[in-house]
Write an enzyme that holds these catalytic residues in place. Structure first.
Site, PDB file in Angstrom:
ATOM      1  N   HIS A  48       0.797  -1.231   0.000  1.00  0.00           N
ATOM      2  CA  HIS A  48       0.000   0.000   0.000  1.00  0.00           C
ATOM      3  C   HIS A  48       0.828   1.278   0.000  1.00  0.00           C
ATOM      4  CE1 HIS A  48      -4.203  -1.326   0.449  1.00  0.00           C
ATOM      5  NE2 HIS A  48      -3.717  -2.358   1.104  1.00  0.00           N
TER       6      HIS A  48
ATOM      7  N   LYS B 101      -8.868  13.926   3.611  1.00  0.00           N
ATOM      8  CA  LYS B 101      -7.993  12.750   3.704  1.00  0.00           C
ATOM      9  C   LYS B 101      -7.043  12.975   4.878  1.00  0.00           C
ATOM     10  CE  LYS B 101      -6.873  13.522  -0.585  1.00  0.00           C
ATOM     11  NZ  LYS B 101      -6.918  12.286  -1.320  1.00  0.00           N
ATOM     12  N   ARG B 102      -6.265  11.965   5.208  1.00  0.00           N
ATOM     13  CA  ARG B 102      -5.293  12.147   6.292  1.00  0.00           C
ATOM     14  C   ARG B 102      -4.385  13.338   5.979  1.00  0.00           C
ATOM     15  NH1 ARG B 102      -1.518   8.901   6.597  1.00  0.00           N
ATOM     16  NH2 ARG B 102      -1.988   7.658   4.754  1.00  0.00           N
TER      17      ARG B 102
ATOM     18  N   LYS C 248       0.418  14.465   0.734  1.00  0.00           N
ATOM     19  CA  LYS C 248      -0.925  14.704   0.185  1.00  0.00           C
ATOM     20  C   LYS C 248      -1.130  16.182  -0.151  1.00  0.00           C
ATOM     21  CE  LYS C 248      -2.953  10.693   2.537  1.00  0.00           C
ATOM     22  NZ  LYS C 248      -3.412   9.887   1.399  1.00  0.00           N
TER      23      LYS C 248
ATOM     24  N   THR D  35      -8.748   6.161  -2.759  1.00  0.00           N
ATOM     25  CA  THR D  35     -10.116   5.701  -3.003  1.00  0.00           C
ATOM     26  C   THR D  35     -11.099   6.862  -2.837  1.00  0.00           C
ATOM     27  OG1 THR D  35     -10.232   4.929  -0.696  1.00  0.00           O
ATOM     28  CG2 THR D  35      -9.766   3.288  -2.396  1.00  0.00           C
TER      29      THR D  35
ATOM     30  N   LYS E 287     -14.680   7.907  -4.943  1.00  0.00           N
ATOM     31  CA  LYS E 287     -15.975   8.238  -4.327  1.00  0.00           C
ATOM     32  C   LYS E 287     -16.505   9.562  -4.870  1.00  0.00           C
ATOM     33  CE  LYS E 287     -14.353   5.723  -0.330  1.00  0.00           C
ATOM     34  NZ  LYS E 287     -13.463   5.844   0.833  1.00  0.00           N
TER      35      LYS E 287
END
Length: 869
Positions: A394, A585-586, A591, A693, A697
């Site tokens: 991952h 998101k985290r 990110k 993911t 969505k």
């Protein structure tokens, strides 16, 4: 803000809904069951039921519909004896269960109508349920989506994890800072689980190894017991209910009477607490591996209890027998004398998927069981082990890969360390034979890393001990083959595969966005719920103005509903005609929430320079949790909130630009946010996000994506076309070339006036006047060590955002792009992902078999051939 009736208002849902109208007899039956449960739920001597009493009565009533199907499914598996799939994950981010269960069982209309007649609001009761937050983010939510798909596809599958007393922490924002509070999700109990004390199992730690005449024995250990709690996982519309089994740590002696009698009350319970701490708290994930002893205990606790359970089931799973009927773990090609198939081998009946390296201690543990307990020769035990396990990677971030200190393993799991050494010795012999004289390759591929403190590389162990290794997006799978695990790919090219992640359309469209679900079903039917590729049929309506206006209407209703939520919880009034620009998101540097923050400041500066300019309004929402020990991530949260404070209170800006930090982001909040999004931010540095993911969505719910060519964004663009996604920034090879040639972020700072102004404001305390130097760490990080290339990608990001604003001014064009996004999202169903795992890794076939409901006999079962997709 206009007065708004929620999309899920009871009368509105009855007009047209994919869930249909509930038959009267079902409603009557449900009301009787609900009232019966309510009678037993209300505490004696209390005349009035509380909202929680109503919720628990509803949950128990819905659970009644599950139990018969759950029992029948397990009976069916015992009778048919299929190959079983075991999904091992340290995280299952399940969210709420009630709504999902009603949807999958097809009873939501009956429940809704019955409660309406009683005078209750089903939405209010749904809000009472606590999220089961036993995961940090994508990895744990993926596991939850996979369980849903495995049940829907009729696979005999089990999820195994840990029943943490406290899940991912509850986040509170106080003065702009993240404050962590315990997530007491079990405070009021969990009506969806069933304790199974009859299956309590011992798990050993510490001790020593001893050579005996019958082999090596692990002795003088400390024992902790694993108590299983089972939760039902219903498939959609097929009466199949699979099981998620979570383990809770229990002390062997709950109370030390000797200490108590001597007056040492604290010591009396100390040993108990130490043992039960194993399942106390979920470790927060900051994508930086930290070798904590408790974490290692959690990982081994999961695999040791799970493998005992798997072997018990393997030995007894035959024609309903509870006694061991399988005595052999080997496969026998000659089955002439095996009419009842009792001698099928372990790997023919068991498939174990490792969700990242967290459960990778299962490999040496299964070997230990085979060799030390069952008495198999090493070579046969190793062959069966490799055929049984498969490993999903991952992450490609080197600092996130698990490497356990040898000294820690030697103390806690001495026998397993011996087994790992033997695995490594045998493997290096193979490497030496294939690449004679290449000492560098031997060193690079050794499970035991000798540089500095000696450590065990768990990713290497997982690759060597599995027959299949997969990434979770096409780009990610190529990166692990070419870079992260290149030597292993050269050694075992046949093992490496790609399995692009997916999401369950039941929760992430049918459940969370009923308005959109209904207008889709009205146009193309309901088949997309179990075959998302059928959404392709929407493409022919991309030019249909009436359909586009219906899409716009549903989106606007969802935005108004979210705006009311924001007004109620954050006291911020947002413009529902603005672009709802969302990044949830985290919080992590890769990110690049910080790049989003730079854009906010840039827009603010533009408006301050020229308040009368033509400007497309934006409401920018950012949400996510930072790991408690991750200083930079927590500082980024503080910066975003500090910027929001300035922007939201500036009268010149008004409602043209608003910034909202979405506190305590979780699954149930995502179900409110995602249907309302116009723009989805997927802006990680190319080559750092394995898949994502959240991007899927948002796409499925008709939000457009602004992003880099990273993770699954690449495949999303391939599906929808370049013209329906906003792509910016460097590609993976360009990032690598930039770093090879020497990246100097100061050059971009000096050459771009807007960027320079943003960074100077951050450095100078414009957003923190009470503490001017507060954000110096952020300034220094991006200017002198911009590891994730924010300054390089800034200019192209701003250009791309300006293009977003330009397109948004044309509502029909925007709506057409939304429709083409929805119509292109079929590939990103977890049903497709699980079908690929099943056929190409686990060796099983999905099927369309629909089990009869509990009141019908099994002989009525409509048996259909495996589905071909």
């Amino acid at each position: 803000m206009a007065s708004y009736q929620p999309q899920t208002d009871h009368e509105k849902r009855k007009q047209i809904s994919i869930r249909g109208i509930a038959p009267v007899e079902n409603v009557v039956e449900f009301k009787k069951a609900f009232n019966r449960h309510l009678h037993y739920t209300i505490v004696k001597d209390r005349n009035v039921a509380t909202p929680r009493d109503y919720y628990l009565s509803l949950a128990h009533t819905v659970r009644d519909y599950l139990v018969g199907r759950w029992i029948r499914t397990q009976q069916h598996y015992y009778e048919k004896d299929p190959k079983r799939v075991y999904y091992l994950s340290l995280e299952f981010y399940m969210g709420r269960t009630l709504s999902n269960t009603m949807v999958n069982l097809g009873i939501q209309s009956a429940c809704d109508e019955a409660l309406y007649q009683i005078g209750l609001d089903i939405e209010e009761l749904e809000e009472i349920e606590e999220d089961a937050g036993l995961g940090n983010g994508g990895l744990g939510r993926l596991a939850a989506c996979f369980l849903d798909s495995m049940a829907t596809l009729g696979l005999a599958a089990y999820g195994y994890g840990i029943r943490y007393d406290y899940g991912i922490f509850a986040q509170r924002i106080e003065d702009g800072w993240q404050v962590e509070e315990p997530d007491e999700w079990l405070r009021y109990g969990n009506p969806w689980e069933k304790a199974r004390p009859e299956y309590v199992l011992p798990v050993n730690f510490y001790g020593r190894t001893e050579d005996t005449d019958t082999g090596v024995k692990w002795v003088d250990t400390q024992v902790v017991f694993a108590m299983p709690y089972d939760s039902p996982i219903p498939g959609y519309g097929n009466n199949t209910v699979n099981t998620m089994r979570l383990w809770s740590a229990k002390a062997p002696n709950s109370f030390n009477l000797h200490f108590f009698n001597n007056g040492e009350y604290i010591n009396a319970v100390c040993d108990r607490n130490q043992a039960e701490n194993i399942s106390r708290v979920l470790y927060p994930n900051d994508n930086f591996f930290s070798g904590k002893e408790l974490r290692l205990k959690q990982e081994y606790f999961l695999v040791a209890s799970t493998l005992q359970d798997i072997l018990r089931r393997f030995k007894s799973s035959k024609f309903g027998s509870r006694d061991p009927v399988r005595r052999s773990f080997e496969s026998f090609p000659d089955k002439e004398n095996d009419s009842n198939n009792a001698l099928y081998g372990f790997a023919e009946k068991v498939a174990i998927q490792l969700n990242d390296t967290h459960p990778s201690m299962a490999i040496p543990e299964l070997l230990r069981i085979f060799v030390d307990i069952e008495g198999l020769p090493w070579d046969k035990a190793w062959d069966i082990t490799v055929k049984t396990f498969a490993y999903t990677n991952h992450t490609v971030l080197p600092e996130a890969l698990e490497r356990w200190p040898v000294s820690m393993l030697e103390r806690i799991l001495p026998r397993h360390l011996q087994i790992i050494y033997l695995i490594n010795h045998n493997f290096l012999q193979e490497v030496r034979a294939k690449y004679p004289g290449d000492s560098g390759k031997l060193r690079r591929m050794s499970i035991v890393e000798e540089d500095g403190e000696k450590k065990i590389n768990m990713a290497f162990l997982s690759i060597i001990g599995s027959h299949a290794v997969n990434g979770v997006a096409a780009l990610h799978s190529e990166i692990i083959k070419k870079e992260t695990f290149h030597d292993f790919y050269e050694m075992f090219p046949e093992r490496f595969q790609n399995k692009t992640n997916g999401i369950t359309p039941r929760r992430w469209l049918l459940l969370c966005n009923p308005g959109l679900s209904d207008i889709i079903a009205e146009k193309i039917g309901e088949g997309w719920v179990t075959d998302l590729y059928k959404l392709r049929d929407l493409k022919k309506y991309a030019e249909d103005e009436n359909f586009l206006r219906n899409i716009i209407k549903v989106k606007q209703e969802n935005k108004m509903k979210l705006a009311e939520y924001i007004q109620e919880h954050y006291k911020i009034k947002v413009n529902t005609s603005s672009i709802f620009d969302i990044q949830v998101k985290r919080i992590h540097e890769y990110k690049r929430q910080l790049l989003n923050c730079f854009h906010i400041i840039t827009l603010y500066n533009r408006l301050k320079r020229d308040p009368n300019q033509a400007f497309v309004p934006r409401t920018i929402m950012i949400g996510g949790k930072a790991a408690p020990g991750y200083h930079m991530a927590k500082l980024i949260i503080k910066l975003i909130n500090s910027v929001a404070k300035v922007v939201n209170n500036d009268p010149i800006i008004g409602d043209r630009l608003k910034v909202v930090y979405l506190e305590n982001y979780r699954v149930s909040l995502a179900e409110k946010i995602i249907p309302a999004a116009d723009l989805s931010e997927q802006i990680s540095t190319a080559g750092t996000e394995a898949s994502g993911t959240g991007n899927m969505k948002f796409m499925l719910n008709g939000a457009l994506t602004i992003g880099t060519l990273d993770g699954a964004n690449v495949e999303m663009r391939e599906e929808m076309g370049d013209e329906n996604i906003f792509i910016f920034g460097m590609k993976v090879d360009e990032v690598e070339e930039l770093k090879r040639s020497g990246y100097h972020p100061q050059d971009y700072y000096e050459s771009n006036k807007s960027l320079k102004q943003v960074l100077d404001q951050i450095r100078g305390g414009f957003f923190s006047p009470e503490e001017p130097g507060l954000f110096m760490d952020i300034y220094n990080s991006v200017l002198y060590n911009d590891r994730f290339c924010l300054l390089k990608d800034y200019e192209d990001y701003i250009r791309c955002q300006d293009e977003v604003s330009k397109v948004f001014k044309n509502p029909l064009k925007w709506a057409k792009m939304c429709v083409l996004n929805i119509a292109s999202s079929g590939k990103f169903s977890s049903d497709r992902t699980i079908s690929e795992y099943a056929k190409e890794i686990w060796g099983v076939e999905p099927n369309d078999i629909k089990l009869p409901p509990p009141h019908e006999g099994l002989d009525t079962m409509d048996s259909k051939p495996p589905q071909k997709k």
